[in-house]
Enzyme design. Structure first.
Site, PDB file in Angstrom:
ATOM      1  N   GLU A   1      -1.558   6.251   8.609  1.00  9.26           N
ATOM      2  CA  GLU A   1      -2.207   7.281   7.808  1.00  9.26           C
ATOM      3  C   GLU A   1      -3.315   7.927   8.637  1.00  9.26           C
ATOM      4  O   GLU A   1      -3.766   7.344   9.633  1.00  9.26           O
ATOM      5  CB  GLU A   1      -2.779   6.696   6.517  1.00  9.26           C
ATOM      6  CG  GLU A   1      -3.909   5.705   6.720  1.00  9.26           C
ATOM      7  CD  GLU A   1      -4.415   5.109   5.408  1.00  9.26           C
ATOM      8  OE1 GLU A   1      -3.749   5.310   4.376  1.00  9.26           O
ATOM      9  OE2 GLU A   1      -5.469   4.460   5.424  1.00  9.26           O
TER      10      GLU A   1
ATOM     11  N   ARG B   1      -6.816  -8.257  -8.079  1.00 12.30           N
ATOM     12  CA  ARG B   1      -7.565  -9.512  -8.191  1.00 12.30           C
ATOM     13  C   ARG B   1      -9.038  -9.202  -8.324  1.00 12.30           C
ATOM     14  O   ARG B   1      -9.452  -8.039  -8.215  1.00 12.30           O
ATOM     15  CB  ARG B   1      -7.338 -10.370  -6.948  1.00 12.30           C
ATOM     16  CG  ARG B   1      -7.699  -9.617  -5.662  1.00 12.30           C
ATOM     17  CD  ARG B   1      -7.590 -10.480  -4.435  1.00 12.30           C
ATOM     18  NE  ARG B   1      -7.651  -9.720  -3.195  1.00 12.30           N
ATOM     19  CZ  ARG B   1      -8.758  -9.303  -2.611  1.00 12.30           C
ATOM     20  NH1 ARG B   1      -9.925  -9.537  -3.194  1.00 12.30           N
ATOM     21  NH2 ARG B   1      -8.729  -8.626  -1.477  1.00 12.30           N
TER      22      ARG B   1
ATOM     23  N   LYS C   1       0.832  -1.205   0.000  1.00 15.10           N
ATOM     24  CA  LYS C   1       0.000   0.000   0.000  1.00 15.10           C
ATOM     25  C   LYS C   1       0.870   1.261   0.000  1.00 15.10           C
ATOM     26  O   LYS C   1       0.472   2.289  -0.547  1.00 15.10           O
ATOM     27  CB  LYS C   1      -0.934  -0.014   1.204  1.00 15.10           C
ATOM     28  CG  LYS C   1      -1.953  -1.158   1.182  1.00 15.10           C
ATOM     29  CD  LYS C   1      -2.817  -1.135   2.424  1.00 15.10           C
ATOM     30  CE  LYS C   1      -3.864  -2.236   2.396  1.00 15.10           C
ATOM     31  NZ  LYS C   1      -3.260  -3.583   2.445  1.00 15.10           N
TER      32      LYS C   1
END
Length: 627
Positions: free
Chosen positions: A183, A274, A116
């Protein structure tokens, strides 16, 4: 052309891919662990290969064994499904190195988006560093993987070091990568995602939006398409960012770009390389088969320049074997009866049928129930009705919660669709469903009728005492009548029209209803849609535990203990003592009271059944406590 596909996955995921393969005339190969030897995906495949062992690390996560299985079975392609190895670049390379077709994105694209942190860098987004009080609350997240694993909300700066350590440990256990980052935490934002599909000829489709805001423990529960109430400008921004992310890594195949939407702005979360669990809602709205398109793209076929036009609204509910009122604890046991009504084109993607067993090793999801309708309001009504009429006899499930969620004013009106939905509403959504009390009456009378048929008996000249039966917190009192029927004295206002071992007809407030009743050897009773657990008349002395006993709330595996925890330690009420992993979820087990840890029966790696003794905390009397 692909002729035989091995699906490197299990359960509902494998069954979903097999369905499309059958429609296209493609043969299928399943892989299975010892725990899955009798699973539906094994029974549905044309061929199956055993992966010895039960734990995912020994079986479905062993890419080398999966590739060998594909070659042994004569497959010429591998579909990874979603989960397990579906976002593993090394596995994708191993598949192609073996001369097999990989039905997924290029390994380089998987690697670029696997972390990420790296994905955010590609889009010019920097993670938060040097956290201060002004930054709180923040979210600690695993750089690899997803599904809520390795994720922690931190509201106090002093708690950050411990939460970083815990998140890293969980991420390392789940994904083999302990990297985490921090974050800003967007309170009660909306989880919105965009489905993308790209071919090898440069075409990238953005197939609208999905709203996946209703989540528990950072895992999705109800999803829908399109995401309701978004301004056109924001939709366009989401679509453009998703296409830009796919183009930035040369993406091929199906993928999903996820965002958190708050205050009219979209915050990029990650790209999942995916197919997603919730892909059916996009299929229903766009009239496409995403698995068929994955296969076409893997064969080098070109997509049309533009995707089909969307139509109507679709909603998906994930039906789990879990108890929402007890911390979403996963449940196990035999699925005695599992029937979802299919009228009105209700779609059911599942890996279970009646008679299958829900075990401890894998995800607790029983099925995805999906509906499509011209409008959102019609879809909400249709799905709630289908779930309400679903018959599930066996482990406790979240079925009642799903029905209550769909009918909750906030959801039905799409007024407050955000990730805080269950935090605000869980207590109200998990009260006993309407009719549970009368279901208990039917269960008690059905049992009485069965006993009468088996042993005889009936009304006597001398008035008999009330018979009492209890189900959970509900107590039922009744007595036989002269005409061979029954009179209910508690609850009041119930008239028994007829009663038999399998069906009871009751009249309440002038309304007559039939309740079908089935009792099973494991002690559970199902009366209509209600699952009831009889309360023993005489508690078994063997079930008694010493005060302060800490019992396993679910079957699972002890993954770790609190640092330095040892017998003799002083512990505080609510202090985390150990962590259990059950069905892809990690559960914290805390001290029930303040006192001294006098026994510890848990060790990392130990598998436990529900009710197993984990530890004993001996409480100490205070001046205010009676001795």
């Amino acid at each position: 052309m692909i002729s035989t596909v091995l699906v490197a996955n299990r359960g509902e995921i494998a069954c979903r891919v097999f369905r499309t393969c059958r429609e296209l005339g493609i043969s299928t190969v399943a892989v299975y662990s010892d725990a899955d030897a009798g699973a539906l995906h094994v029974r549905e495949a044309d061929a199956a290969v055993r992966l010895p062992g039960a734990a995912p690390s020994e079986t479905y996560l062993r890419g080398d064994l999966v590739v060998k299985a594909a070659l042994a079975a004569g497959a010429d392609a591998v579909h990874p499904g979603y989960g397990f190895l579906s976002e593993n670049a090394d596995f994708a390379r191993a598949v192609t190195d073996a001369g097999l077709v990989w039905i997924g994105p290029p390994p380089e694209a998987i690697e670029a988006m696997a972390s990420k942190t790296r994905a955010k860098e590609l889009l010019g987004i920097a993670p938060l560093a040097d956290v201060t009080e002004a930054d709180l609350p923040v979210l600690v997240k695993a750089a690899a993987g997803g599904g809520g694993r390795g994720m922690r909300i931190v509201r106090e700066l002093a708690a950050l070091p411990e939460e970083l350590k815990a998140a890293s440990a969980e991420a390392a256990s789940a994904f083999g990568d302990g990297e985490v980052f921090v974050e800003p935490y967007v309170e009660n934002g909306r989880h919105v995602e965009v489905q993308v599909l790209a071919d090898t000829h440069g075409t990238v489709w953005a197939l609208g939006t999905r709203d996946c805001s209703l989540q528990r423990r950072h895992q999705k529960v109800i999803e829908e398409a399109p995401a309701p109430g978004l301004p056109d400008e924001l939709r366009a921004s989401l679509r453009d960012t998703a296409v830009r992310a796919a183009e930035a890594v040369g993406y091929v195949g199906a993928g999903t770009v996820e965002f958190l939407v708050a205050d009219g702005r979209a915050h990029f979360l990650e790209m999942n390389t995916r197919l997603q669990v919730e892909h059916p809602v996009t299929e229903e709205v766009y009239g496409v088969d995403l698995v068929a398109l994955q296969l076409a793209v893997a064969q080098g076929e070109a997509l049309p320049p533009e995707p089909p036009a969307p139509s109507g609204h679709a909603i998906e509910a994930r039906l789990y074997a879990e108890d929402p009122a007890r911390g979403w604890a996963p449940q196990t046991g035999v699925l005695h009866r599992f029937e979802v009504p299919r009228e009105g084109r209700v779609r059911v993607d599942t890996g279970y049928v009646s008679g299958d067993e829900v075990g401890i090793h894998y995800d607790a999801m029983l099925a995805k129930v999906v509906v499509h309708a011209p409008t959102r309001a019609e879809a909400v009504r249709k799905l709630a009705h289908a779930l309400e009429r679903t018959r599930i006899h066996g482990p406790a499930t979240n079925r009642e919660l799903l029905v209550a969620s769909l009918r909750h004013p906030e959801y039905a009106a799409a007024e407050r669709l955000d990730t805080g939905f269950y935090e605000r509403n869980l207590t109200a959504l998990t009260v006993a469903p309407e009719g549970a009390e009368y279901a208990a009456v039917a269960a008690a009378l059905a049992e009485a009728s069965a006993n009468r048929a088996r042993f005889g008996g009936g009304w006597r000249n001398l008035r008999s005492q009330d018979e009492t039966r209890a189900y959970g917190d509900t107590e039922i009192r009744y007595r036989p009548t002269r005409d061979g029927g029954y009179e209910v004295t508690l609850p009041e206002g119930v008239r028994v029209v007829s009663a038999g071992p399998d069906r009871v007809r009751l009249e309440v407030g002038g309304v007559v209803r039939d309740v079908d009743v089935t009792a099973y050897e494991d002690g559970t009773v199902h009366a209509g849609p209600h699952r009831l657990t009889p309360r023993p008349r005489f508690p078994d002395p063997a079930d008694q535990r010493e005060p302060g006993s800490l019992l396993a709330p679910m079957p699972g595996t002890v993954v770790r203990l609190a640092d330095g925890l040892a017998v003799g330690d002083r512990v505080a009420a609510g202090q985390p003592l150990l962590w259990l992993e059950a069905m892809k979820m990690e559960h914290r087990v805390t001290a029930p009271a303040s006192g001294t840890l006098t026994a510890l029966h848990a060790a990392p790696g130990r598998q436990v059944e529900v009710g197993a003794l984990l530890a004993v905390v001996q409480t100490e009397a205070t001046e205010e406590d009676p001795v």
